[in-house]
Design a protein around this motif. Structure first.
Motif, PDB file in Angstrom:
ATOM      1  N   VAL A  80       0.617  -1.349   0.357  1.00  0.00           N
ATOM      2  CA  VAL A  80       0.454  -0.141  -0.020  1.00  0.00           C
ATOM      3  C   VAL A  80       0.723   1.849  -0.430  1.00  0.00           C
ATOM      4  CG1 VAL A  80      -1.254   1.368   1.778  1.00  0.00           C
ATOM      5  CG2 VAL A  80      -2.072  -0.753   0.745  1.00  0.00           C
ATOM      6  N   VAL A  81       2.052   1.168   0.471  1.00  0.00           N
ATOM      7  CA  VAL A  81       2.534   1.733   0.797  1.00  0.00           C
ATOM      8  C   VAL A  81       3.692   2.586  -0.471  1.00  0.00           C
ATOM      9  CG1 VAL A  81       4.653   2.837   1.928  1.00  0.00           C
ATOM     10  CG2 VAL A  81       3.405   2.100   3.806  1.00  0.00           C
ATOM     11  N   ARG A  82       3.700   1.404  -1.099  1.00  0.00           N
ATOM     12  CA  ARG A  82       4.640   1.891  -2.640  1.00  0.00           C
ATOM     13  C   ARG A  82       3.433   2.121  -3.071  1.00  0.00           C
ATOM     14  NH1 ARG A  82       6.596  -2.744  -3.424  1.00  0.00           N
ATOM     15  NH2 ARG A  82       8.580  -2.894  -2.085  1.00  0.00           N
ATOM     16  N   ASN A  88       1.383   8.867  -6.825  1.00  0.00           N
ATOM     17  CA  ASN A  88       1.734  10.201  -6.370  1.00  0.00           C
ATOM     18  C   ASN A  88       3.683  10.682  -6.662  1.00  0.00           C
ATOM     19  OD1 ASN A  88      -0.672  11.300  -5.007  1.00  0.00           O
ATOM     20  ND2 ASN A  88      -1.004   9.173  -4.210  1.00  0.00           N
ATOM     21  N   PRO A  89       3.851  10.672  -7.774  1.00  0.00           N
ATOM     22  CA  PRO A  89       5.396  11.565  -7.872  1.00  0.00           C
ATOM     23  C   PRO A  89       5.127  12.530  -6.878  1.00  0.00           C
ATOM     24  CG  PRO A  89       3.978  10.839  -9.952  1.00  0.00           C
ATOM     25  CD  PRO A  89       2.696  10.974  -9.053  1.00  0.00           C
ATOM     26  N   ASP A  90       4.735  13.238  -7.082  1.00  0.00           N
ATOM     27  CA  ASP A  90       5.674  14.720  -5.619  1.00  0.00           C
ATOM     28  C   ASP A  90       5.936  13.729  -4.370  1.00  0.00           C
ATOM     29  OD1 ASP A  90       2.335  14.237  -5.606  1.00  0.00           O
ATOM     30  OD2 ASP A  90       2.396  15.773  -4.747  1.00  0.00           O
ATOM     31  N   LEU A  91       4.704  13.023  -3.957  1.00  0.00           N
ATOM     32  CA  LEU A  91       5.104  12.250  -2.983  1.00  0.00           C
ATOM     33  C   LEU A  91       6.270  11.861  -2.872  1.00  0.00           C
ATOM     34  CD1 LEU A  91       1.651  11.779  -0.813  1.00  0.00           C
ATOM     35  CD2 LEU A  91       2.899  13.971  -1.160  1.00  0.00           C
ATOM     36  N   LYS A  92       6.538  10.982  -3.769  1.00  0.00           N
ATOM     37  CA  LYS A  92       7.577  10.177  -4.083  1.00  0.00           C
ATOM     38  C   LYS A  92       9.031  11.297  -3.401  1.00  0.00           C
ATOM     39  CE  LYS A  92       9.333   8.626  -8.241  1.00  0.00           C
ATOM     40  NZ  LYS A  92       9.639   7.917  -9.443  1.00  0.00           N
ATOM     41  N   ILE A 128       9.226   0.599   6.912  1.00  0.00           N
ATOM     42  CA  ILE A 128       9.186   0.541   5.361  1.00  0.00           C
ATOM     43  C   ILE A 128       8.986   1.652   4.379  1.00  0.00           C
ATOM     44  CG2 ILE A 128       6.546   0.185   4.161  1.00  0.00           C
ATOM     45  CD1 ILE A 128       5.357  -1.701   6.075  1.00  0.00           C
ATOM     46  N   LEU A 129       8.374   3.088   5.274  1.00  0.00           N
ATOM     47  CA  LEU A 129       9.367   3.873   4.381  1.00  0.00           C
ATOM     48  C   LEU A 129      10.745   4.507   3.934  1.00  0.00           C
ATOM     49  CD1 LEU A 129       6.723   6.437   6.227  1.00  0.00           C
ATOM     50  CD2 LEU A 129       6.574   6.384   3.623  1.00  0.00           C
ATOM     51  N   MET A 130      11.280   3.347   4.988  1.00  0.00           N
ATOM     52  CA  MET A 130      13.135   3.678   5.077  1.00  0.00           C
ATOM     53  C   MET A 130      13.029   2.968   3.830  1.00  0.00           C
ATOM     54  SD  MET A 130      14.399   5.123   8.435  1.00  0.00           S
ATOM     55  CE  MET A 130      14.015   3.473   9.421  1.00  0.00           C
ATOM     56  N   ASP A 131      12.852   1.649   3.805  1.00  0.00           N
ATOM     57  CA  ASP A 131      13.412   0.873   2.801  1.00  0.00           C
ATOM     58  C   ASP A 131      12.303   1.281   1.260  1.00  0.00           C
ATOM     59  OD1 ASP A 131      14.080  -0.884   4.854  1.00  0.00           O
ATOM     60  OD2 ASP A 131      12.665  -2.665   4.793  1.00  0.00           O
ATOM     61  N   GLU A 135      14.932   1.635  -1.935  1.00  0.00           N
ATOM     62  CA  GLU A 135      14.475   1.572  -3.243  1.00  0.00           C
ATOM     63  C   GLU A 135      14.596   2.509  -4.595  1.00  0.00           C
ATOM     64  OE1 GLU A 135      10.783  -0.465  -4.847  1.00  0.00           O
ATOM     65  OE2 GLU A 135      11.157  -1.694  -3.528  1.00  0.00           O
ATOM     66  N   LEU A 136      13.952   3.676  -4.222  1.00  0.00           N
ATOM     67  CA  LEU A 136      13.845   4.853  -5.239  1.00  0.00           C
ATOM     68  C   LEU A 136      14.751   5.115  -5.425  1.00  0.00           C
ATOM     69  CD1 LEU A 136      10.517   5.884  -3.471  1.00  0.00           C
ATOM     70  CD2 LEU A 136      10.478   4.481  -5.399  1.00  0.00           C
ATOM     71  N   GLU A 137      16.580   5.422  -4.413  1.00  0.00           N
ATOM     72  CA  GLU A 137      16.948   6.243  -4.871  1.00  0.00           C
ATOM     73  C   GLU A 137      17.794   5.050  -5.841  1.00  0.00           C
ATOM     74  OE1 GLU A 137      17.229   8.844  -0.293  1.00  0.00           O
ATOM     75  OE2 GLU A 137      18.437   6.215  -0.989  1.00  0.00           O
TER      76      GLU A 137
END
Length: 139
Positions: A80-82, A88-92, A128-131, A135-137
């Motif tokens: 869900v967090v992913r 929402n790319p702005d939030l990403k 979960i957010l840090m993981d 991943e995104l970085e």
């Protein structure tokens, strides 16, 4: 360290209002998407689609839990967090901007599973957010 998902960091909270899609249903926030997954069938999950986060959390307390909920809930939260940040790319981008910061959902409502109270708790949402950020970085 970011130890509360409030003010400029409210976007990290599942209560932050942002449309998202998960498993083919549009929700108004990630809390609603998560709470809906407690239900075994799609028609019950649809009841969450237009709820704000507080309404969704309240309804989630009264539904019949799917039999495998305890085994799958952490994985569901991760998905869900992913989905929230994918939709929402702005939030990403804002999540990536927290690079290097420890993320902890400090709270006063007693949640020591997804967050912490006075620094004590599992902080699963923060992890979960840090993981996800890592991943995104690395993409």
């Amino acid at each position: 360290m970011i130890n509360r998902f409030q003010d400029e960091y409210y976007f990290l909270s599942n209560f932050y209002p942002c449309e998202m899609e998960y498993n083919g249903i549009r929700y108004q926030n990630s809390e609603a998407a998560f709470q809906a997954q407690k239900c075994a069938n799609r028609s019950d999950r649809m009841r969450f689609s237009n709820l704000n986060a507080s309404e969704a959390k309240k309804l989630g307390r009264s539904v019949s839990l799917r039999p495998d909920w305890e085994e799958i809930k952490v994985g569901v939260m991760r998905e869900v967090v992913r989905a929230k940040f994918r939709c929402n790319p702005d939030l990403k981008d804002k999540l990536i901007e927290t690079s290097g910061e420890y993320l902890e959902e400090g709270n006063t409502w007693g949640d020591r599973i997804w967050g912490t109270v006075n620094g004590n708790g599992a902080n699963l949402l923060g992890k979960i957010l840090m993981d996800l950020r890592e991943e995104l970085e690395n993409k």
